[in-house]
Design an enzyme around this catalytic site. Structure first.
Site, PDB file in Angstrom:
ATOM      1  N   HIS A  77      -0.033  10.281 -14.750  1.00 49.74           N
ATOM      2  CA  HIS A  77      -0.194   9.453 -15.941  1.00 49.74           C
ATOM      3  C   HIS A  77      -1.644   9.477 -16.438  1.00 49.74           C
ATOM      4  O   HIS A  77      -1.920   9.028 -17.551  1.00 49.74           O
ATOM      5  CB  HIS A  77       0.255   8.016 -15.669  1.00 49.74           C
ATOM      6  CG  HIS A  77      -0.456   7.339 -14.542  1.00 49.74           C
ATOM      7  ND1 HIS A  77      -0.170   7.583 -13.226  1.00 49.74           N
ATOM      8  CD2 HIS A  77      -1.444   6.409 -14.540  1.00 49.74           C
ATOM      9  CE1 HIS A  77      -0.949   6.841 -12.452  1.00 49.74           C
ATOM     10  NE2 HIS A  77      -1.733   6.129 -13.228  1.00 49.74           N
ATOM     11  N   HIS A  86      -1.731   6.236 -21.038  1.00 45.35           N
ATOM     12  CA  HIS A  86      -2.423   5.414 -20.040  1.00 45.35           C
ATOM     13  C   HIS A  86      -3.933   5.630 -20.169  1.00 45.35           C
ATOM     14  O   HIS A  86      -4.490   6.535 -19.538  1.00 45.35           O
ATOM     15  CB  HIS A  86      -1.970   5.797 -18.638  1.00 45.35           C
ATOM     16  CG  HIS A  86      -0.499   5.653 -18.423  1.00 45.35           C
ATOM     17  ND1 HIS A  86       0.057   4.568 -17.771  1.00 45.35           N
ATOM     18  CD2 HIS A  86       0.543   6.445 -18.784  1.00 45.35           C
ATOM     19  CE1 HIS A  86       1.366   4.716 -17.733  1.00 45.35           C
ATOM     20  NE2 HIS A  86       1.690   5.843 -18.336  1.00 45.35           N
ATOM     21  N   GLU A 109      10.872  14.971   5.654  1.00 42.68           N
ATOM     22  CA  GLU A 109      11.513  15.983   4.809  1.00 42.68           C
ATOM     23  C   GLU A 109      10.875  16.096   3.428  1.00 42.68           C
ATOM     24  O   GLU A 109      10.652  17.198   2.921  1.00 42.68           O
ATOM     25  CB  GLU A 109      13.013  15.669   4.661  1.00 42.68           C
ATOM     26  CG  GLU A 109      13.810  15.802   5.937  1.00 42.68           C
ATOM     27  CD  GLU A 109      13.814  14.547   6.799  1.00 42.68           C
ATOM     28  OE1 GLU A 109      14.526  14.537   7.814  1.00 42.68           O
ATOM     29  OE2 GLU A 109      13.095  13.572   6.447  1.00 42.68           O
ATOM     30  N   ASP A 123      28.511  13.255  15.334  1.00 46.32           N
ATOM     31  CA  ASP A 123      27.400  12.496  14.749  1.00 46.32           C
ATOM     32  C   ASP A 123      27.864  11.525  13.672  1.00 46.32           C
ATOM     33  O   ASP A 123      27.148  10.582  13.328  1.00 46.32           O
ATOM     34  CB  ASP A 123      26.350  13.448  14.161  1.00 46.32           C
ATOM     35  CG  ASP A 123      25.440  14.022  15.237  1.00 46.32           C
ATOM     36  OD1 ASP A 123      25.337  13.399  16.312  1.00 46.32           O
ATOM     37  OD2 ASP A 123      24.842  15.076  14.999  1.00 46.32           O
ATOM     38  N   PRO A 153       5.660  12.088 -10.728  1.00 43.55           N
ATOM     39  CA  PRO A 153       6.199  11.289  -9.621  1.00 43.55           C
ATOM     40  C   PRO A 153       5.102  11.067  -8.580  1.00 43.55           C
ATOM     41  O   PRO A 153       4.662  12.012  -7.920  1.00 43.55           O
ATOM     42  CB  PRO A 153       7.331  12.175  -9.072  1.00 43.55           C
ATOM     43  CG  PRO A 153       7.657  13.123 -10.183  1.00 43.55           C
ATOM     44  CD  PRO A 153       6.371  13.362 -10.897  1.00 43.55           C
ATOM     45  N   ASN A 178      -9.172   1.213  -8.400  1.00 44.76           N
ATOM     46  CA  ASN A 178      -9.620   0.249  -9.417  1.00 44.76           C
ATOM     47  C   ASN A 178      -8.924  -1.106  -9.281  1.00 44.76           C
ATOM     48  O   ASN A 178      -9.128  -1.994 -10.116  1.00 44.76           O
ATOM     49  CB  ASN A 178      -9.416   0.815 -10.827  1.00 44.76           C
ATOM     50  CG  ASN A 178      -7.985   1.244 -11.097  1.00 44.76           C
ATOM     51  OD1 ASN A 178      -7.042   0.569 -10.676  1.00 44.76           O
ATOM     52  ND2 ASN A 178      -7.817   2.362 -11.790  1.00 44.76           N
ATOM     53  N   HIS A 194      25.634  11.705   9.217  1.00 48.53           N
ATOM     54  CA  HIS A 194      25.129  13.069   9.334  1.00 48.53           C
ATOM     55  C   HIS A 194      26.075  14.110   8.732  1.00 48.53           C
ATOM     56  O   HIS A 194      25.799  15.301   8.813  1.00 48.53           O
ATOM     57  CB  HIS A 194      24.875  13.411  10.806  1.00 48.53           C
ATOM     58  CG  HIS A 194      23.621  12.822  11.363  1.00 48.53           C
ATOM     59  ND1 HIS A 194      23.344  11.475  11.308  1.00 48.53           N
ATOM     60  CD2 HIS A 194      22.551  13.405  11.972  1.00 48.53           C
ATOM     61  CE1 HIS A 194      22.173  11.250  11.880  1.00 48.53           C
ATOM     62  NE2 HIS A 194      21.663  12.397  12.283  1.00 48.53           N
ATOM     63  N   HIS A 228      -3.773  -0.445 -18.582  1.00 51.18           N
ATOM     64  CA  HIS A 228      -3.199   0.634 -17.786  1.00 51.18           C
ATOM     65  C   HIS A 228      -2.255   1.515 -18.587  1.00 51.18           C
ATOM     66  O   HIS A 228      -2.416   2.741 -18.579  1.00 51.18           O
ATOM     67  CB  HIS A 228      -2.461   0.042 -16.586  1.00 51.18           C
ATOM     68  CG  HIS A 228      -1.993   1.067 -15.590  1.00 51.18           C
ATOM     69  ND1 HIS A 228      -1.011   1.996 -15.863  1.00 51.18           N
ATOM     70  CD2 HIS A 228      -2.362   1.297 -14.307  1.00 51.18           C
ATOM     71  CE1 HIS A 228      -0.809   2.755 -14.803  1.00 51.18           C
ATOM     72  NE2 HIS A 228      -1.612   2.348 -13.844  1.00 51.18           N
TER      73      HIS A 228
END
Length: 679
Positions: free
Chosen positions: A68, A28, A411, A469, A116, A182, A473, A262
């Site tokens: 990247h 990239h 979480e 629940d 990620p 950008n 759950h 890119h």
């Protein structure tokens, strides 16, 4: 300030990024070309570190979100002497130390593994929390900064909301993030996917926000100076940059700001590789050279940084002499060692849920492990991390003397923050939620494993016995997913995760002992909501002493000579097997042994002789699991039988579900008898 050398340095970074991607025919290039100006100004004028000691604990830290853009980091750190020419020339190749996305390598300046999107800057927030935590205990001299670098994609990832909210709420003024804005992402311009006002969004979270021309060195300089002087808020510097800054066509016409720049070599984008290098002042015949003037500038810079770090270290030495006890404690925190802990001395009432037993352990740890931060996703009174919280108080803006982070319902954010705390060093991070919500955490758990971080995950409500629940759950497939990580090796050749599902209170204490002693891989404690009968002792020793055998991953909680059948389980199902065994022995005259396997991963590390002594393949083997049968199928083998679930749960009281699903002592004994008819 030297305007010419600043421009040459930024262009050198651009040229190196272009050359790396072109030679690898992969990567990239456009983004690094846009972020080069910020990186050069940051490292040449603001970033505090010791080039002769890159792992210095009190250095500033840089957390890359947009992994990247790895060539941006490699090029910058090449100028700083952390990489050799052959390293950048071998970008993305087998055996190179310049992989496609950065992998944590503190000695070369890489503080975190990224790729990620969204996780990198969230780890930076965690590092900033860690720095605040330590500063509150050891003094204002611990004033190092945490810098983040984020792209459009990282801002769009949902995790950015959690990171932005928590950083603003806690007033992390030691966190400074550059947003490389950008307006171009991999497949589209950003205006095709979003129309939000990023500046107003971050301001609403409590950030200081400034928008600048990301190629104007004076504006970058002022933004960084103001951010370093900010006392109340984290800072977001929105740098308006140009994708592929400096790219030209074969005719010498500008070719900037195009999507094609890119994610592919610029030679395949419409720009011209050779002409672009020439436009940036590079030699196309030797594109991995550092420009002569830039080399001289950075050599002088490195000497200056060493002197500045030496001066800082003198001040730290003065503090050490003035506060020897605090200095000793700080060194102990940073060593990663544990104090002496008496897990056997932690008393548990009989028949506790393992989450309640864990609460007792956490209460003990709160008073005996001073460098631990426990976090819960709005469940502390249910996942029972409040055992820890009751002995301390929550972190809050202006007061980091506590040891508990109320993360709110976030979480994934909480888990990434824990990774950042671990990466910073000096603190043991613990995060907690219901086991079913581990699904939200998997991306961070994976990066915990890849980065070999000793994060402790506490997962309660471990099975369908969550009860009323209902299926949303009630974890059924989660244990199978987590235990796969025990089979996956990290780059050090060890299991990438330690999954522990204790069978009673004593095993819960042992599980916490194992978790704390497991410093280089993440650990998950999988704990019950419902009470569990304590397992019987086999001899005169205490239940805790017998449970210490769980440190081998599995052991016999009930042992007879020449058994007719060996029953295998973990967690609360072990107690169910004890009930079933009593029936089988009293009513059917069978001899029964029972194995509790808290961790198949650890069990598989033992000798074959030991494994066979616990689960003998020559005997009928029956496994019981409240999850998918695959949890135990590898242990009992093809000739064995596993009784488990192959469906989602239902809403009803736990005792009713036990009966309906067949998880009572009586019904399990019938399953064992049916199995024995087939062998």
């Amino acid at each position: 300030m030297n305007t010419k050398i600043d421009q040459q340095s930024a262009d050198n970074i651009r040229a190196l990024a272009v050359a790396m991607v072109e030679k690898a025919n992969s990567g990239h290039p456009g983004g690094p070309m846009g972020g080069a100006d910020f990186m050069h100004i940051l490292y040449s004028e603001f970033f505090n570190f010791d080039p002769s000691d890159m792992t210095w604990a009190f250095r500033d830290r840089f957390f890359m979100d947009a992994g990247h853009l790895s060539t941006l980091m490699y090029a910058q750190y090449y100028l700083l002497g952390n990489y050799e020419k052959e390293d950048v020339a071998n970008f993305r190749q087998w055996g190179s130390i310049t992989p496609g996305h950065p992998e944590v390598d503190v000695a070369r300046g890489i503080e975190n593994t990224s790729g990620p999107l969204g996780q990198g800057h969230t780890m930076g927030v965690g590092a900033a929390i860690a720095a605040k935590f330590l500063k509150s205990r050891f003094g204002g001299w611990m004033d190092h900064k945490i810098y983040g670098f984020i792209s459009d994609g990282g801002v769009q990832e949902e995790i950015s909301q959690g990171a932005g909210r928590i950083a603003g709420h806690l007033g992390l003024n030691n966190f400074i993030m550059f947003y490389d804005s950008n307006d171009i992402q991999l497949s589209t311009p950003t205006d095709e996917v979003t129309s939000e006002d990023t500046e107003m969004k971050y301001k609403a979270w409590g950030w200081k926000v400034v928008t600048i021309d990301g190629h104007n060195h004076d504006e970058i300089r002022k933004a960084l100076k103001d951010a370093n002087n900010e006392t109340e808020k984290p800072t977001l510097i929105i740098g308006k940059t140009i994708m592929g800054k400096g790219c030209v066509t074969s005719e010498g016409k500008t070719f900037e700001g195009e999507c094609e720049l890119h994610g592919q070599p610029i030679g395949a984008s419409g720009a011209d590789y050779t002409k672009t290098l020439l436009n940036l002042g590079a030699n196309p015949e030797s594109p991995f050279d550092i420009y002569e003037d830039v080399s001289e500038f950075y050599q002088n810079l490195l000497q200056r940084k060493i002197v500045e770090a030496r001066d800082k270290k003198v001040n730290i030495s003065i503090w050490r002499d003035a506060y020897p006890d605090k200095a000793k404690k700080l060194d102990f925190f940073l060593s990663g060692e544990l104090p002496e802990l008496d897990f056997e001395g932690i008393e548990h009432k009989s028949g506790l849920a393992s989450r309640a037993a864990s609460s007792g352990v956490l209460a003990y740890l709160a008073e005996n492990v001073e460098n631990m931060i426990v976090s819960s996703a709005d469940l502390s009174n249910s996942d029972k991390t409040d055992g820890f919280l009751k002995k301390t108080h929550a972190l809050k803006k202006g007061d980091f003397s506590g040891s508990f982070l109320q993360a709110g319902v976030a979480e994934l954010t909480m888990s990434c923050i824990a990774n950042g705390i671990a990466l910073h060093g000096g603190i043991i991070p613990v995060v907690a939620t219901f086991f079913v919500f581990s699904d939200y955490m998997k991306p961070a758990i994976r990066l915990s494993g890849i980065q070999e971080l000793g994060v402790k995950y506490v997962w309660t409500h471990d099975a369908f016995r969550v009860g009323e629940d209902g299926p949303t759950h009630q974890p059924v497939e989660q244990e199978a997913q987590i235990r796969l990580l025990e089979k996956l090796k990290n780059h050090s050749g060890n299991p990438s995760f330690l999954a522990l599902r204790p069978a009673d209170s004593a095993e819960t204490s042992v599980a916490w002992k194992m978790a704390l002693e497991n410093k280089n891989t993440p650990t998950g404690l999988i704990l019950s909501r419902q009470g569990i009968k304590d397992l019987p002792t086999k001899g005169a020793s205490s239940r805790y002493q017998e449970a210490l055998a769980a440190e081998k991953g599995g052991y016999l909680v009930k042992e007879v000579e020449n058994p007719d059948v060996v029953l295998v389980a973990n967690g609360s199902e072990v107690a169910t097997l004890v009930e079933a065994a009593a029936i089988l022995e009293a009513e059917n005259g069978l001899k029964v042994s029972i194995a509790s396997v808290i961790s198949e991963g650890v069990f598989r590390l033992q000798s074959k002789e030991y494994q066979n002594s616990i689960i003998p393949k020559s005997k009928p083997l029956f496994g019981l699991t409240a999850g998918l049968p695959v949890n135990l199928e590898g242990l009992v083998g093809d000739n064995g039988k596993v009784f488990g679930l192959d469906h989602f749960g239902y809403s009803a009281p736990a005792t009713i579900l036990d009966d309906k699903f067949g998880f009572t002592g009586e019904k399990v004994s019938q399953q064992v008898l049916e199995y024995l008819k087939t062998v």
